[in-house]
Design an enzyme around this catalytic site. Structure first.
Site, short mmCIF file in Angstrom:
data_model
loop_
_atom_site.label_atom_id
_atom_site.label_comp_id
_atom_site.label_asym_id
_atom_site.label_seq_id
_atom_site.Cartn_x
_atom_site.Cartn_y
_atom_site.Cartn_z
N THR A 196 20.91 -52.35 -20.87
CA THR A 196 22.31 -51.92 -20.87
C THR A 196 22.34 -50.45 -21.26
O THR A 196 21.30 -49.88 -21.66
CB THR A 196 23.16 -52.72 -21.89
OG1 THR A 196 22.80 -52.29 -23.21
CG2 THR A 196 22.96 -54.21 -21.77
N ASP A 197 23.50 -49.83 -21.19
CA ASP A 197 23.59 -48.43 -21.59
C ASP A 197 23.26 -48.24 -23.06
O ASP A 197 22.70 -47.22 -23.46
CB ASP A 197 25.01 -47.89 -21.30
CG ASP A 197 25.23 -47.72 -19.81
OD1 ASP A 197 24.22 -47.69 -19.07
OD2 ASP A 197 26.40 -47.65 -19.38
N CYS A 198 23.63 -49.21 -23.86
CA CYS A 198 23.36 -49.08 -25.30
C CYS A 198 21.99 -49.64 -25.68
O CYS A 198 21.45 -49.31 -26.73
CB CYS A 198 24.47 -49.73 -26.11
SG CYS A 198 24.99 -51.33 -25.46
N TYR A 199 21.44 -50.54 -24.85
CA TYR A 199 20.10 -51.10 -25.09
C TYR A 199 19.28 -50.92 -23.81
O TYR A 199 19.15 -51.85 -23.01
CB TYR A 199 20.20 -52.59 -25.44
CG TYR A 199 20.86 -52.87 -26.78
CD1 TYR A 199 20.17 -52.64 -27.96
CD2 TYR A 199 22.15 -53.38 -26.84
CE1 TYR A 199 20.77 -52.90 -29.18
CE2 TYR A 199 22.75 -53.64 -28.05
CZ TYR A 199 22.06 -53.41 -29.23
OH TYR A 199 22.64 -53.68 -30.43
N PRO A 200 18.75 -49.72 -23.58
CA PRO A 200 18.13 -49.44 -22.28
C PRO A 200 16.78 -50.14 -22.04
O PRO A 200 16.40 -50.36 -20.90
CB PRO A 200 17.95 -47.91 -22.30
CG PRO A 200 17.98 -47.53 -23.73
CD PRO A 200 18.83 -48.52 -24.44
#
Lengths: 388, 136
Positions: free
Chosen positions: A128-132
């Site tokens: 995800t954008d926060c957990y790349p």
């Protein structure tokens, strides 16, 4: 004669509390009578070390750089549940290894962690954008894991049926190997030492009760799953599986002596866990409960060749007969085995007794009762409208 | 009386040799057949034999002379006492009561001299404390 938790804890703090195990109290009360024993004894300790499948642990691994929202997680190739926040997981004791092996599973991961061993953590994610980050492969241990607490939804069963097998073939079950034609019988309760048989109505055991769990201090957090109160009693204790406890405890304070991975052949993985509950002797009524003996506690002998949730009861048998090594089934002398360790149950009751006497373990008054009445519902096939 | 256990292996041409009969009749041994298998590769017999004199030695010599392989069996099973939780599941599984619970300590005691190497206890031990010696 009445005694409060405050009075008991005051004596514990001063190192003056009189503590006996549930085995020792039997002889003392027989010799001195219930009235005198009540005056003399403050606390009675119990213990059990049995196979408890409904066990597991919550783990928080900490964040990697770059961070990952772990969705699929494996610990030593055993799948852990990752449907929680990014780096939280639950490892279930009964989980087999990803390749299907039951020689190593969730319980083995838990035992390895408690033994101080490194465990290989693999995880993957969709990113995800926060957990790349999308995958990670590393080693963890109790030194690196932030929180590691055992949370067992069902432990400390109040009594349990005795298993035997009338059929022509050997059965491999969670009650062990059952030999054909009543070749043996297996049982699991610690009987007179078992925590919930010493306080059968759970007068002193409820939410918030401090207990011994796996060598550490833990707590009762809820009623255990499959908790039921509808089982008929003999001598004031249920004659079949009845109440259970949901418990929590810090794995970092546990000892492998009281946490042992178990494999039941052709059945699966489970966790052998040591659990003990201190019973405060508040009055004579409480004393009358903790003096219960194996010859007063009964269990139903069930035929496991019946592949149904309703197994036929062959007979009722006392724990003293079970512990003699043989029981009588239809005139046949049938050898018995315990699945739980009475030797470890004793060690646990002794360890709890010592830590109370040393002032290291204070008693807690429950903050809420567990259910006074509870029926266990079956799972039947229903149409949606029937259950809404 | 001294008692010993042997694994006796013989080729297909020796299947008709009445070994047990001779052990009893000619060597005066008390013979107990613990396990026996015969197939196209020959046969395997596990025997426990008892005798008051040096007859066991003579009987072994007889078997070796007729071409039978004889191996004395001393220890089949190893119980790891650290791994054992002393539950006692092995106790009711063992057909010859080689395991017992000491009623004072509630520990499981293994009596090697009774063991017949059936291996039933190996699978039955949940913590995996019991292994066949070959696996150790």
């Amino acid at each position: 004669m009445k005694r409060t938790y405050q009075e008991i804890n005051e004596k514990i703090r001063k190192g003056e509390a009189v503590v006996l195990t549930a085995e020792e109290i039997i002889e003392v009360a027989e010799r001195e009578g219930v009235e005198r024993a009540t005056k003399e004894v403050d606390v009675v300790t119990t213990g059990t070390f049995g196979a408890m499948c409904s066990s597991g642990a919550f783990l928080n691994f900490g964040h990697s750089e770059p961070p990952i929202k772990m969705t699929k997680i494996w610990l030593n190739d055993v799948p852990a549940y990752g449907g929680l926040a990014a780096v939280d997981a639950y490892i279930g004791a009964a989980e087999p290894r990803a390749d299907g092996s039951i020689e190593y599973g969730g319980a083995h991961v838990i035992e390895d962690l408690i033994s101080g061993k490194a465990v290989r953590l693999k995880a993957s994610s969709y990113g995800t954008d926060c957990y790349p980050r999308k995958d990670i492969d590393t080693w963890v241990s109790l030194k690196t894991i932030n929180q590691a607490y055992m949370y067992n939804p069902r432990n400390a069963y109040q009594n349990y049926g005795v298993a035997t097998n009338s059929s022509e073939r050997t059965l491999d079950t969670y009650m062990g190997k059952l030999l054909p034609k009543y070749g043996n019988a297996t049982y699991s309760s610690a009987g007179q030492l078992s925590p919930l048989l010493n306080d059968p109505q759970l007068r002193t055991i409820g939410i918030g009760t401090r207990i011994f769990l796996g060598g550490a201090q833990g707590y009762v957090v809820w009623e255990g799953t499959q908790f039921k109160t509808s089982v008929p009693s003999i001598n004031g204790v249920p004659k079949g599986s009845s109440r259970t406890l949901a418990v929590v405890g810090d794995m970092k304070a546990m000892s492998p002596e009281f946490v042992r991975a178990l494999t039941f052949h052709k059945y699966g993985v489970t966790l052998g866990i040591g659990l003990g509950v201190p019973i405060p002797i508040l009055d004579e009524e409480m004393m009358k409960r903790v003096v219960i003996r194996d010859d007063q506690i009964f269990a139903e002998v069930l035929d496991y060749s019946v592949q149904s949730r309703n197994k036929k009861t062959i007979r009722e048998v006392s724990y003293s007969e079970l512990r003699s090594g043989y029981i009588d089934i239809n005139g046949k002398k049938v050898k018995t085995s315990s699945i739980s360790s009475y030797q470890k149950a004793r060690l646990i009751a002794e360890a709890l007794k010592k830590s109370i006497m040393k002032g290291e373990f204070l008693l807690t008054e429950k903050v809420a009762d567990l259910p006074g009445e509870r029926v266990q519902a079956p799972l039947d096939l229903h149409a949606r409208e029937e259950v809404e | 009386m001294p008692m010993k256990k042997f694994l006796v292996t013989f080729s297909p041409d020796l299947v008709s040799e009445p070994i047990t009969y001779r052990l009893v009749k000619e060597y005066d041994l008390v013979v107990n057949i613990l396990r026996a298998e015969v197939d196209e590769n020959g046969g395997r017999l596990m025997l426990s034999v008892e005798s008051s004199g040096p007859q066991i030695q003579k009987a072994v010599k007889y078997m070796v002379d007729v071409g039978v392989q004889v191996k004395e069996l001393k220890e089949f099973i190893r119980k790891d006492d650290q791994r054992c939780t002393n539950c006692g599941l092995c106790v009711s599984i063992c057909p010859v009561s080689a395991y017992r619970i000491d009623k004072t300590t509630w520990k499981v005691v293994f009596q090697n001299e009774k063991c017949i190497a059936c291996g039933l206890c190996v699978d039955a031990c949940p913590p995996g404390a019991i292994k066949l010696r070959a696996q150790v």
